[in-house]
Motif scaffolding. Structure first.
Motif, PDB file in Angstrom:
ATOM      1  N   ARG A   6       0.839  -1.193   0.000  1.00 45.30           N
ATOM      2  CA  ARG A   6       0.000   0.000   0.000  1.00 45.30           C
ATOM      3  C   ARG A   6       0.870   1.238   0.000  1.00 45.30           C
ATOM      4  NH1 ARG A   6      -4.129   1.535   4.827  1.00 45.30           N
ATOM      5  NH2 ARG A   6      -2.191   1.335   5.949  1.00 45.30           N
ATOM      6  N   ASP A   7       0.550   2.159  -0.909  1.00 45.56           N
ATOM      7  CA  ASP A   7       1.154   3.490  -0.889  1.00 45.56           C
ATOM      8  C   ASP A   7       0.245   4.388  -0.064  1.00 45.56           C
ATOM      9  OD1 ASP A   7       3.549   3.491  -2.428  1.00 45.56           O
ATOM     10  OD2 ASP A   7       2.388   3.417  -4.273  1.00 45.56           O
ATOM     11  N   VAL A   8       0.814   5.087   0.905  1.00 45.11           N
ATOM     12  CA  VAL A   8       0.011   6.006   1.718  1.00 45.11           C
ATOM     13  C   VAL A   8       0.506   7.425   1.508  1.00 45.11           C
ATOM     14  CG1 VAL A   8      -0.582   4.263   3.433  1.00 45.11           C
ATOM     15  CG2 VAL A   8       1.423   5.677   3.780  1.00 45.11           C
ATOM     16  N   VAL A  63       9.975   4.849   4.464  1.00 48.20           N
ATOM     17  CA  VAL A  63      10.153   6.129   3.778  1.00 48.20           C
ATOM     18  C   VAL A  63      11.573   6.240   3.232  1.00 48.20           C
ATOM     19  CG1 VAL A  63      10.805   7.359   5.907  1.00 48.20           C
ATOM     20  CG2 VAL A  63       9.864   8.645   3.987  1.00 48.20           C
ATOM     21  N   CYS A  64      11.694   6.900   2.073  1.00 41.84           N
ATOM     22  CA  CYS A  64      12.994   7.304   1.526  1.00 41.84           C
ATOM     23  C   CYS A  64      12.809   8.740   1.041  1.00 41.84           C
ATOM     24  CB  CYS A  64      13.455   6.353   0.404  1.00 41.84           C
ATOM     25  SG  CYS A  64      12.447   6.395  -1.087  1.00 41.84           S
ATOM     26  N   ALA A  65      13.625   9.183   0.108  1.00 43.73           N
ATOM     27  CA  ALA A  65      13.512  10.564  -0.367  1.00 43.73           C
ATOM     28  C   ALA A  65      12.268  10.783  -1.225  1.00 43.73           C
ATOM     29  CB  ALA A  65      14.766  10.961  -1.140  1.00 43.73           C
ATOM     30  N   SER A  66      12.026   9.880  -2.187  1.00 44.96           N
ATOM     31  CA  SER A  66      10.917  10.104  -3.118  1.00 44.96           C
ATOM     32  C   SER A  66       9.957   8.932  -3.264  1.00 44.96           C
ATOM     33  CB  SER A  66      11.466  10.477  -4.499  1.00 44.96           C
ATOM     34  OG  SER A  66      12.263   9.431  -5.008  1.00 44.96           O
ATOM     35  N   GLY A  67      10.196   7.830  -2.578  1.00 50.83           N
ATOM     36  CA  GLY A  67       9.260   6.722  -2.562  1.00 50.83           C
ATOM     37  C   GLY A  67       9.677   5.476  -3.331  1.00 50.83           C
ATOM     38  N   GLY A  68      10.711   5.547  -4.148  1.00 47.13           N
ATOM     39  CA  GLY A  68      11.128   4.390  -4.938  1.00 47.13           C
ATOM     40  C   GLY A  68      11.827   3.316  -4.125  1.00 47.13           C
ATOM     41  N   ALA A  74       9.508  -2.018   1.222  1.00 42.02           N
ATOM     42  CA  ALA A  74       8.205  -2.446   1.720  1.00 42.02           C
ATOM     43  C   ALA A  74       7.763  -3.746   1.032  1.00 42.02           C
ATOM     44  CB  ALA A  74       7.163  -1.342   1.525  1.00 42.02           C
ATOM     45  N   GLN A  75       8.046  -3.894  -0.265  1.00 45.23           N
ATOM     46  CA  GLN A  75       7.750  -5.150  -0.970  1.00 45.23           C
ATOM     47  C   GLN A  75       8.516  -6.311  -0.333  1.00 45.23           C
ATOM     48  OE1 GLN A  75       8.783  -4.187  -5.065  1.00 45.23           O
ATOM     49  NE2 GLN A  75       6.657  -4.522  -5.649  1.00 45.23           N
ATOM     50  N   ASN A  86       4.227   1.900   2.187  1.00 43.10           N
ATOM     51  CA  ASN A  86       5.200   2.839   1.655  1.00 43.10           C
ATOM     52  C   ASN A  86       4.648   4.261   1.740  1.00 43.10           C
ATOM     53  OD1 ASN A  86       7.504   3.724   0.012  1.00 43.10           O
ATOM     54  ND2 ASN A  86       5.993   4.019  -1.606  1.00 43.10           N
ATOM     55  N   LEU A  87       5.493   5.208   2.162  1.00 44.05           N
ATOM     56  CA  LEU A  87       5.105   6.620   2.126  1.00 44.05           C
ATOM     57  C   LEU A  87       5.276   7.108   0.693  1.00 44.05           C
ATOM     58  CD1 LEU A  87       4.233   9.294   3.302  1.00 44.05           C
ATOM     59  CD2 LEU A  87       6.560   9.654   4.123  1.00 44.05           C
ATOM     60  N   ASP A  88       4.164   7.254  -0.018  1.00 46.56           N
ATOM     61  CA  ASP A  88       4.171   7.643  -1.424  1.00 46.56           C
ATOM     62  C   ASP A  88       4.777   9.033  -1.578  1.00 46.56           C
ATOM     63  OD1 ASP A  88       3.620   7.291  -4.146  1.00 46.56           O
ATOM     64  OD2 ASP A  88       1.665   8.284  -3.967  1.00 46.56           O
TER      65      ASP A  88
END
Length: 103
Positions: A6-8, A63-68, A74-75, A86-88
């Motif tokens: 899930r992207d949040v 979380v990272c810088a931009s979500g990638g 998270a996967q 994942n923090l989208d």
């Protein structure tokens, strides 16, 4: 098989943190030093496999810088049986939403 996670969005991420989700920041040491979300646990991406066992008692928001990078972590965590999201948009989206960053 690829595990979907899930992207949040930042507002929902704050709610999950308030509900007890553990925030895992997988950025590099240099990125971490430039600023972070309060309460985040720093586990650089290349150390996740060795370090993540310490965080099993909570669902994990990554979380990272931009979500990638955080999406890939998270996967991986989901494949290992963790509840993970994942923090989208990563820290950039968090800041763009006007949420606080510790420096």
């Amino acid at each position: 098989m690829v595990n979907e996670v899930r992207d949040v969005q930042p507002g929902e991420a704050q709610q999950l943190i308030d509900q007890g989700w553990r925030l895992i920041d997988v950025r590099t040491d240099a990125e971490w030093a430039q600023g972070r979300i309060a309460g985040a646990h720093h586990v650089p991406m290349d150390q996740v496999v060795e370090e993540i066992g310490a965080h099993t008692e909570h669902p994990l928001l990554v979380v990272c810088a931009s979500g990638g990078r955080s999406y890939r972590v998270a996967q991986y965590l989901a494949a290992q049986g963790f509840e993970a999201a994942n923090l989208d948009g990563g820290l950039h989206a968090w800041e763009d939403a006007g949420l606080p960053v510790e420096r």
